[in-house]
Structure formats: C-alpha cells, structure tokens
Design an enzyme around this catalytic site. Sequence first.
Site, PDB file in Angstrom:
ATOM      1  N   PHE A  79       0.817  -1.225   0.000  1.00 58.09           N
ATOM      2  CA  PHE A  79       0.000   0.000   0.000  1.00 58.09           C
ATOM      3  C   PHE A  79       0.844   1.266   0.000  1.00 58.09           C
ATOM      4  CE2 PHE A  79      -0.218   2.612   3.828  1.00 58.09           C
ATOM      5  CZ  PHE A  79       0.599   1.913   4.686  1.00 58.09           C
ATOM      6  N   LYS A  80       2.119   1.179   0.375  1.00 54.60           N
ATOM      7  CA  LYS A  80       2.925   2.405   0.431  1.00 54.60           C
ATOM      8  C   LYS A  80       3.034   3.071  -0.941  1.00 54.60           C
ATOM      9  CE  LYS A  80       5.215   1.530   4.746  1.00 54.60           C
ATOM     10  NZ  LYS A  80       4.643   0.195   5.055  1.00 54.60           N
TER      11      LYS A  80
END
Length: 468
Positions: free
Chosen positions: A113-114
């Site tokens: 998700f980063k």
Amino acid sequence: MLYVSTRGGGEPRHFSDILLEGLAPDGGLFLPQRYPRADLPGWRAAWRDGGYPELAAAVLSEFIDDIPADDLTRLCHDTYTEQTYRDPRIAPLNPLGEQMYLLGLSNGPTLAFKDMAMQLLGALFEYELGRRNSHLNILGATSGDTGSAAEYAMRGRTGVQVFMLSPHGRMSAFQQAQMFSLDDPNIHNIAIRGVFDDCQDLVKGISADLRFKRAHHIGTVNSINWARVVAQVVYYVAGWVQATETDDQQVTFAVPTGNFGNILAGHIAKQMGLPVKRLILATNENNVLDEFFRTGTYRPRPAKETHATSSPSMDISRASNFERFVADLLGRDADALRKLFDEVRTHGSFAVDADQLARCREEFGFVSGSSTHADRLATIKRIDAEHGRVIDPHTADAVHVADQHAGDEPVIVLETALPVKFAETIREAIGRDPEMPEDYRGLEDLPRHVDVLDNDLEALRDYITSRV
Ligand SMILES: *Cc1c(COP(=O)(O)O)cnc(C)c1O
C-alpha cells in the site's frame, strides 16, 4: 489552508513549503490548522465521472491551495493510471463474505500500500523542485517495503536522487530483487554490512550533520511526511464510495498498523465528516498501539525489544505518526502535548485519563486488537478455504482483529500487501506458493545494481559526495 506544528512552534505554512520537510523545526509534526469539510456528493460524483484520479484531485484540493487546480488534477491523472496499478479502479473493493470487504491497496509497482502515497509524492516532489529550480537527495534506511516504494516512486524523476541503505543480505530474495534490479541512474542501492538499526543510525548520523545536509540537499521520505498522510485519505473515501449507495451510510475500516500512518489517514477522513463508524486498529505481537487504545497508556518499546514477526512491516515499537492523533485528542493543546511526550522521554510512557480514553472510543471511533503468528496463519487458511482468496500476513492481522469487533455496519479491511511478498508464511499457512504477478516473473534473474559499504559514516559521506 495552513499547516502548524503539533508542538505549537513556528509560523503557519502552506502545503508546498512543508512538502519537502520531515519534522517541524520545533520537533513536532505538521497538521492543518483545521480539517476541511467532506464534500460527499462532490466526491461521489468525482468517482463516478473520473474514477480514482478525479477523486484524488477533489480530496487533495481541499488540503492544497498553492498548486493550481489544473496542475494538481494532471499530477493525479499521471500518478493513478491503470498501467501503474494493474487495476482500472486503482483501489478496488471486493466482498469477503456478507458484511466484510477487502480494499485492494497493493496493486502498485511494489505490491504494497505504500505505493498509493509514495507514487504521488514522487510526482509532487518533481513538480515542486521544478518550480523552485532546485534538487533533492533522498537518504533513507529500509528493511523492505518503504525503500522499494520510494525507489519506484522516484526512479527517472528530474531533480531527485535516492540513496537507500539496507542491511546486507538480510532482506527477502524478492525484496532484494525488487530494489536491486532497478538500473535508473538516480537510484543508489547501498547494502550496509550490518543490521537495519545500523542503517538507521547512519541516516541519523548524516541528518545530524546540518552543514553536510544543507550543502548536499539531503532530505527524507519517511512516514511522517504530511503529503503521504494526505494522499492516503483518498483511498478511505474510495472505499466508502464503493461500499455505499447513499451519503448517510456508515462503514467501519480495519487497518493493520505499525507507524500509525495508514490509520491516521482514516482518522482524518472521519474528522472531515466521512461517515466512518469505527476504526479498528490491528497490530501484531508489537502491540504498543493496541495497548494504548485498551488501557490509555502509551509505552513505546526500545528497538531491541521489537519482535521480528511474520508481518514484518508492522514490527515497529515507536509509532512515529501517533503524535498527530494525540494532538487532536488534546484539542490541539500544544503545551499539554509537549508534556506528554516529555514524559515518554523521561519516564518511558504517558497515560491519558479515563475521559480521554473514552473519547478515543466514542468520539474518535477507535477499537483495537492484536494477532499472533498462529492467528495470522489460521486467518490466511480460513479466508483461502472460505473465499478462495489468498491474503498476506498484514492483511490477515486486520481480518483477525476485525472478526472480533464485528457490528451491523460493513467492515472494509485494508489490504496492504500482496501475498507473494511473504511467500514463506503463505506456504506455512496453506501449503502452496502464492501467485506471482506476470510482470514480476524473472525479476530475481535480472542483473543487480547495489554497492556494499562498511557500517562507517565516513565511507557513506564519501559515497554521497562523489555522486551529487
Ligand atoms: C507499512 C506497512 C504497514 C503499516 O503501515 P503504517 O503506516 O506504518 O501503520 C502495514 N502493512 C504493510 C504491508 C506495510 O508495508
């Protein structure tokens, strides 16, 4: 829209002036003076008409008033593309049983998700450095996810170089292949003969040398960067839009948490007026934040007490973004906040009173829990058996804790990584290998671009100086 430090020092500043910064000069974290109001009908329309990039532009424009609207919209469209995210919805919502959904945040280049925030940060950095006719050398330390997300966000960008330290021989084969296969001239992989803490100490050593830092335009992209937080607010809105049909419908989010970065964005979305009933905070065995929301005591642990777990990106014992939530809990009373964080420094912990703890639950909607290795294995196995879907160990943390807090409203679990990044744990859980995305096959056979250095500040200084 102006930004101030949680600790009350300095003058209010605009978005573009804090974009390239880490900590505020007084040691606090930047927050907007007031959260803007949610525009639910407008956001629903933006999603319907232009999908994720339109929604991102609509949400971000509430926080950014010093980048022309057309430019911001273009940056969002350039960032959130089907090519980069392997899914036309960018953050697709998929059902996981009756009242549970998975919000897919790991379709970006590094499969975690980063990317959602870091890719936008790359675009914003290039844009702002271009406007200022300036350049930046990003220095960081990584044990995996953050470093690769930063490199894939900054590769090939004008005005930015990345120097990323990692512990030599200690990242997973997949993580090494992902980072070291990059051959862009502005990306420098540096493997340090040492452990992750040594890498972090080297970064601190350089950062403490203000003269060197200034002379060589050294900056960071760590999780306290405000632009990363605000970019994450967008996918909470995207999750809500996809799960509801009317503007009064509430949802709950379940979020695997380490640095309190991801869930902070959910807190901000709720404060803006997004109909969020509860925020379910999930930790692994490193349960500092779970402990706070259960007992009101915040007691960060020293690095040597951090457990190495099978959800390694949450192996964090000092939640660097937590101070922003505490600021809201204290009604932005900077003196009271400074007192609490002084107590952490002098006594190792602070405690809020019973009223404040009650407000965490009632007003701010937080509930929490933690998982063990066995819980994650069992959850991965059950979700595979019941829904034919393999989830990664971090997402499994959140599903496990969400199960214990089930209510009447839909629960959206944030999927923070693809299982292929943690193949060993997946094999242990379900006895077979996770699926490898098409475009990653053969990655481990590509030539590697990495320089190995001793754990020595002088050597690192020389390395940087000769390349900037
Ligand atoms: C970084 C990370 C987390 C934790 O996010 P925070 O912002 O630190 O709370 C959870 N899952 C994965 C896969 C991550 O990479």
